[in-house]
Design a protein around this motif. Structure first.
Motif, PDB file in Angstrom:
ATOM      1  N   SER A 230       1.139  -1.001   0.226  1.00 50.41           N
ATOM      2  CA  SER A 230       0.241   0.172   0.046  1.00 50.41           C
ATOM      3  C   SER A 230       0.694   1.375  -0.195  1.00 50.41           C
ATOM      4  O   SER A 230       1.943   1.121   0.365  1.00 50.41           O
ATOM      5  CB  SER A 230      -1.242  -0.094   1.290  1.00 50.41           C
ATOM      6  OG  SER A 230      -0.129   0.399   2.383  1.00 50.41           O
ATOM      7  N   ALA A 231       0.350   2.221  -0.849  1.00 50.25           N
ATOM      8  CA  ALA A 231       1.003   3.751  -1.016  1.00 50.25           C
ATOM      9  C   ALA A 231       1.560   3.960   0.655  1.00 50.25           C
ATOM     10  O   ALA A 231       1.837   4.334   1.239  1.00 50.25           O
ATOM     11  CB  ALA A 231       0.384   4.448  -1.780  1.00 50.25           C
ATOM     12  N   GLU A 232       0.053   4.098   1.370  1.00 54.76           N
ATOM     13  CA  GLU A 232      -0.132   4.784   3.106  1.00 54.76           C
ATOM     14  C   GLU A 232       0.904   3.643   3.835  1.00 54.76           C
ATOM     15  O   GLU A 232       1.350   4.241   4.424  1.00 54.76           O
ATOM     16  CB  GLU A 232      -1.888   4.634   3.574  1.00 54.76           C
ATOM     17  CG  GLU A 232      -1.841   4.846   4.734  1.00 54.76           C
ATOM     18  CD  GLU A 232      -1.201   6.416   4.582  1.00 54.76           C
ATOM     19  OE1 GLU A 232      -0.672   6.911   6.233  1.00 54.76           O
ATOM     20  OE2 GLU A 232      -1.657   7.363   3.536  1.00 54.76           O
ATOM     21  N   GLY A 233       1.141   2.682   3.611  1.00 52.47           N
ATOM     22  CA  GLY A 233       2.217   2.053   4.059  1.00 52.47           C
ATOM     23  C   GLY A 233       3.695   2.520   4.148  1.00 52.47           C
ATOM     24  O   GLY A 233       4.795   2.731   5.314  1.00 52.47           O
ATOM     25  N   LYS A 234       3.670   2.273   2.696  1.00 54.62           N
ATOM     26  CA  LYS A 234       5.186   2.949   2.486  1.00 54.62           C
ATOM     27  C   LYS A 234       4.984   4.778   2.438  1.00 54.62           C
ATOM     28  O   LYS A 234       6.225   4.279   3.505  1.00 54.62           O
ATOM     29  CB  LYS A 234       5.324   3.156   1.312  1.00 54.62           C
ATOM     30  CG  LYS A 234       5.566   1.742   0.342  1.00 54.62           C
ATOM     31  CD  LYS A 234       5.944   1.859  -1.346  1.00 54.62           C
ATOM     32  CE  LYS A 234       5.759   0.664  -1.808  1.00 54.62           C
ATOM     33  NZ  LYS A 234       5.474   0.215  -3.096  1.00 54.62           N
ATOM     34  N   ARG A 235       4.418   5.441   2.703  1.00 57.10           N
ATOM     35  CA  ARG A 235       4.336   7.040   2.915  1.00 57.10           C
ATOM     36  C   ARG A 235       4.487   6.561   4.765  1.00 57.10           C
ATOM     37  O   ARG A 235       5.441   7.186   5.182  1.00 57.10           O
ATOM     38  CB  ARG A 235       3.428   7.810   3.237  1.00 57.10           C
ATOM     39  CG  ARG A 235       3.759   8.369   3.473  1.00 57.10           C
ATOM     40  CD  ARG A 235       1.832   9.615   3.139  1.00 57.10           C
ATOM     41  NE  ARG A 235       0.663   9.325   4.810  1.00 57.10           N
ATOM     42  CZ  ARG A 235       1.734   9.596   5.674  1.00 57.10           C
ATOM     43  NH1 ARG A 235       2.061  10.352   6.129  1.00 57.10           N
ATOM     44  NH2 ARG A 235       0.653   9.066   6.668  1.00 57.10           N
ATOM     45  N   LYS A 236       4.108   5.777   5.325  1.00 54.70           N
ATOM     46  CA  LYS A 236       4.364   5.921   6.479  1.00 54.70           C
ATOM     47  C   LYS A 236       5.829   5.104   7.573  1.00 54.70           C
ATOM     48  O   LYS A 236       5.912   5.925   8.261  1.00 54.70           O
ATOM     49  CB  LYS A 236       3.193   4.771   7.037  1.00 54.70           C
ATOM     50  CG  LYS A 236       2.588   5.389   9.154  1.00 54.70           C
ATOM     51  CD  LYS A 236       1.136   4.421   8.648  1.00 54.70           C
ATOM     52  CE  LYS A 236       0.970   4.674  10.618  1.00 54.70           C
ATOM     53  NZ  LYS A 236      -0.243   3.869  11.138  1.00 54.70           N
ATOM     54  N   SER A 239       8.731   7.380   6.444  1.00 51.39           N
ATOM     55  CA  SER A 239       8.065   8.621   7.393  1.00 51.39           C
ATOM     56  C   SER A 239       8.857   8.880   9.052  1.00 51.39           C
ATOM     57  O   SER A 239       9.418   9.774   9.260  1.00 51.39           O
ATOM     58  CB  SER A 239       6.440   9.091   7.660  1.00 51.39           C
ATOM     59  OG  SER A 239       6.337   8.381   8.913  1.00 51.39           O
TER      60      SER A 239
END
Length: 315
Positions: A230-236, A239
């Protein structure tokens, strides 16, 4: 002021920017402001970590130590540099020079080791999230921190002893605004082979070793992040290590630019010393800015600290 023949050197002259007198006062103002911002920024980071229970974790204990180093490191050189910019007396005693070199090398070395430990911490957090609390316990964190400080100061002790056991009987003019190993060793009138070999071997083993730990940790981190679907998982995930990665690039980038790039001392000696000045004061100022901008938990803690301070003043 030079000392020639067989006269023993009892003090050194820090050349600094004495060959660029027209920029002395503007530089004094600029570096004074930068130094105050550095103290304030890193002081606020320390205050936020101490007062906010949510930040009392291994990751932020490491960040607190980085802030301490970013206060101590410029404090070893900047006050003397500011004095030299205002006065005609650029001298520093033999013992004063030795102490300045010792603390500067110790603190810089400790930061190299600390950045490697911080990279390992992020590696464990991202690659082994379920085991992070078992691996990076508070006891383990204290052990790692003790090791970084001990290694940094022991490394500096060896270099300081080897540097100041040399004979100094020629020039006493240090081609820098602070006492550092290369410009001080260059003044020796005895054989510098052992001092130079110690510098190469120990700096090579410790410096390259710490750099490789940092590099390998981030290779595994990037590899793990790319496997997240997931893109959200990568971003998290990204970060959590973005701030430290920026600090690593800043530290090694400025170090390489300062010490490894070809010098222009034949034509622009003042420019090289000015770049060293910027390296010594800009990086510690930027580190708290990077963490406060990139890290939402630190931003929240800083807002709380500032709000409490403002409310207490109003009352």
């Amino acid at each position: 002021m030079d000392v020639y023949n067989l006269t023993t050197v009892t003090q050194f002259i820090l050349i600094g920017l004495s060959d660029l007198p027209e920029v002395r006062y503007p530089l004094f103002v600029a570096f004074f402001i930068i130094y105050q911002i550095t103290l304030l920024g890193n002081g606020l980071i320390l205050l936020a970590i101490v007062t906010e229970k949510k930040l009392q974790t291994p990751m932020y204990y490491l960040l607190a130590n980085l802030s301490l180093l970013d206060i101590f490191c410029p404090s070893a050189t900047v006050p003397k540099m500011l004095k030299n910019l205002l006065t005609e007396d650029h001298s520093i005693s033999f013992v004063g020079c030795a102490l300045q070199l010792y603390f500067l090398v110790a603190l810089a070395g400790t930061e190299v080791f600390l950045l490697a430990v911080m990279a390992y911490d992020r590696y464990v957090a991202i690659c082994f999230p379920l085991r992070y609390s078992l691996i990076m316990t508070k006891v383990r964190c204290v052990q790692l921190l003790f090791g970084t400080w001990a290694a940094g100061f022991l490394n500096s002790f060896v270099h300081t002893m080897s540097t100041f056991s040399l004979s100094f009987c020629n020039s006493n003019r240090v081609n820098q605004y602070y006492c550092d190993i290369p410009p001080v060793v260059a003044l020796s009138c005895s054989s510098t082979y052992m001092a130079e070999m110690l510098l190469l071997v120990i700096a090579g083993i410790c410096g390259v070793g710490a750099f490789l730990i940092t590099l390998i940790s981030y290779i595994y981190i990037v590899s793990t992040i790319l496997k997240i679907r997931s893109a959200e998982g990568k971003r998290k995930a990204f970060s959590t290590c973005a701030s430290h990665l920026l600090v690593v690039f800043l530290f090694y980038g400025t170090t390489i630019f300062t010490y490894i790039r070809p010098t222009s001392s034949q034509h622009y000696p003042g420019r090289d010393r000015l770049i060293s000045m910027l390296y010594g004061v800009i990086t510690p100022m930027l580190n708290p800015i990077i963490y406060s901008l990139r890290n939402t938990e630190v931003k929240g803690a800083l807002r709380k600290v500032l709000c409490l301070r403002i409310c207490s003043q109003k009352e």
